[in-house]
Design a protein around this motif. Sequence first.
Motif, PDB file in Angstrom:
ATOM      1  N   ASP A 124       0.829  -1.206   0.000  1.00 30.92           N
ATOM      2  CA  ASP A 124       0.000   0.000   0.000  1.00 30.92           C
ATOM      3  C   ASP A 124       0.863   1.255   0.000  1.00 30.92           C
ATOM      4  O   ASP A 124       0.616   2.207  -0.747  1.00 30.92           O
ATOM      5  CB  ASP A 124      -0.930   0.020   1.221  1.00 30.92           C
ATOM      6  CG  ASP A 124      -2.037  -1.008   1.127  1.00 30.92           C
ATOM      7  OD1 ASP A 124      -2.268  -1.534   0.015  1.00 30.92           O
ATOM      8  OD2 ASP A 124      -2.674  -1.287   2.169  1.00 30.92           O
ATOM      9  N   HIS A 125       1.891   1.230   0.848  1.00 29.28           N
ATOM     10  CA  HIS A 125       2.788   2.391   0.939  1.00 29.28           C
ATOM     11  C   HIS A 125       3.525   2.604  -0.380  1.00 29.28           C
ATOM     12  O   HIS A 125       3.662   3.740  -0.839  1.00 29.28           O
ATOM     13  CB  HIS A 125       3.785   2.195   2.083  1.00 29.28           C
ATOM     14  CG  HIS A 125       4.661   3.372   2.321  1.00 29.28           C
ATOM     15  ND1 HIS A 125       4.175   4.579   2.781  1.00 29.28           N
ATOM     16  CD2 HIS A 125       6.002   3.541   2.147  1.00 29.28           C
ATOM     17  CE1 HIS A 125       5.171   5.432   2.877  1.00 29.28           C
ATOM     18  NE2 HIS A 125       6.291   4.826   2.498  1.00 29.28           N
TER      19      HIS A 125
ATOM     20  N   GLY B 149       2.472   1.756  -3.343  1.00 26.74           N
ATOM     21  CA  GLY B 149       1.495   2.307  -4.280  1.00 26.74           C
ATOM     22  C   GLY B 149       1.289   3.802  -4.060  1.00 26.74           C
ATOM     23  O   GLY B 149       1.222   4.573  -5.027  1.00 26.74           O
ATOM     24  N   ASN B 150       1.224   4.207  -2.797  1.00 24.03           N
ATOM     25  CA  ASN B 150       1.071   5.634  -2.486  1.00 24.03           C
ATOM     26  C   ASN B 150       2.284   6.433  -2.934  1.00 24.03           C
ATOM     27  O   ASN B 150       2.156   7.536  -3.468  1.00 24.03           O
ATOM     28  CB  ASN B 150       0.853   5.837  -0.984  1.00 24.03           C
ATOM     29  CG  ASN B 150      -0.492   5.321  -0.529  1.00 24.03           C
ATOM     30  OD1 ASN B 150      -1.412   5.162  -1.328  1.00 24.03           O
ATOM     31  ND2 ASN B 150      -0.613   5.036   0.752  1.00 24.03           N
ATOM     32  N   VAL B 151       3.475   5.877  -2.713  1.00 26.60           N
ATOM     33  CA  VAL B 151       4.703   6.575  -3.123  1.00 26.60           C
ATOM     34  C   VAL B 151       4.760   6.709  -4.633  1.00 26.60           C
ATOM     35  O   VAL B 151       5.121   7.769  -5.156  1.00 26.60           O
ATOM     36  CB  VAL B 151       5.956   5.829  -2.577  1.00 26.60           C
ATOM     37  CG1 VAL B 151       7.223   6.327  -3.218  1.00 26.60           C
ATOM     38  CG2 VAL B 151       6.037   5.982  -1.067  1.00 26.60           C
TER      39      VAL B 151
ATOM     40  N   ALA C  78       2.219   6.774  -6.688  1.00 26.78           N
ATOM     41  CA  ALA C  78       1.210   7.759  -7.089  1.00 26.78           C
ATOM     42  C   ALA C  78       1.708   9.175  -6.817  1.00 26.78           C
ATOM     43  O   ALA C  78       1.549  10.074  -7.646  1.00 26.78           O
ATOM     44  CB  ALA C  78      -0.098   7.506  -6.346  1.00 26.78           C
ATOM     45  N   GLN C  79       2.339   9.371  -5.656  1.00 28.84           N
ATOM     46  CA  GLN C  79       2.899  10.689  -5.309  1.00 28.84           C
ATOM     47  C   GLN C  79       3.977  11.089  -6.310  1.00 28.84           C
ATOM     48  O   GLN C  79       4.048  12.230  -6.734  1.00 28.84           O
ATOM     49  CB  GLN C  79       3.478  10.642  -3.891  1.00 28.84           C
ATOM     50  CG  GLN C  79       4.100  11.928  -3.424  1.00 28.84           C
ATOM     51  CD  GLN C  79       3.077  12.886  -2.884  1.00 28.84           C
ATOM     52  OE1 GLN C  79       1.997  12.485  -2.520  1.00 28.84           O
ATOM     53  NE2 GLN C  79       3.422  14.147  -2.846  1.00 28.84           N
TER      54      GLN C  79
ATOM     55  N   ARG D   4       2.347  12.192  -9.493  1.00 29.36           N
ATOM     56  CA  ARG D   4       1.795  13.549  -9.368  1.00 29.36           C
ATOM     57  C   ARG D   4       2.907  14.591  -9.382  1.00 29.36           C
ATOM     58  O   ARG D   4       2.772  15.642 -10.011  1.00 29.36           O
ATOM     59  CB  ARG D   4       0.970  13.669  -8.094  1.00 29.36           C
ATOM     60  CG  ARG D   4      -0.375  12.968  -8.163  1.00 29.36           C
ATOM     61  CD  ARG D   4      -1.279  13.330  -6.995  1.00 29.36           C
ATOM     62  NE  ARG D   4      -0.727  12.962  -5.708  1.00 29.36           N
ATOM     63  CZ  ARG D   4      -0.874  11.788  -5.104  1.00 29.36           C
ATOM     64  NH1 ARG D   4      -1.570  10.844  -5.695  1.00 29.36           N
ATOM     65  NH2 ARG D   4      -0.348  11.561  -3.924  1.00 29.36           N
TER      66      ARG D   4
END
Length: 182
Positions: free
Chosen positions: A89-90, A92-94, A96-97, A100
């Motif tokens: 999950d982390h 995936g968040n990284v 995505a960040q 962006r």
Amino acid sequence: MARPLLPVLTLLFALPAGAMLWQGADLSRLFSTVAVAAPADLLDGCGDVPEAVALAEELRDRALRIERYMAALDTKKAEIAEAEASLRDHLGNVRAQKGRTNADRDGATQAVRTDIDRLIALYDQMKPAEAAAILTNLPADFAAEILMRVQPEAGARIIAAVDPRQAALLTAQMGARSVRTP
């Protein structure tokens, strides 16, 4: 008479376990039945032999330790699976960040390029004497950058309108920039 009984009991317990290992069977099933079985069931007819009682208790204790160890392993496996999920999950968040951030940076870079293109188009449209007057008041490296990007004909007319010392400085800056940029 108690001494010959100990090797017989050892064989009695070791042979089935060895056979199960040989066949690749799951020994935890065997140990769980031993741990659940009462010592009296294990010692039917052998309760008067202290070595047999001690061996039965030792086997029961080992079976309990193995069960606890297996339960601890199951707990650790669950914790590891939870940690892996959290890391996924982390990650995936990284990612995505990062996407962006790259998009924001690309947008900002494109905006700067658009502004520079507008500025260059402005200098291309100006009269050479007016552009020369403005460029002589700008820092030499910035003025040289503008001259490098305007149309070659417009750049030549602007340099011709600049003071000869300033033109030499701008030309040197343009040459130095060309050498730095491959």
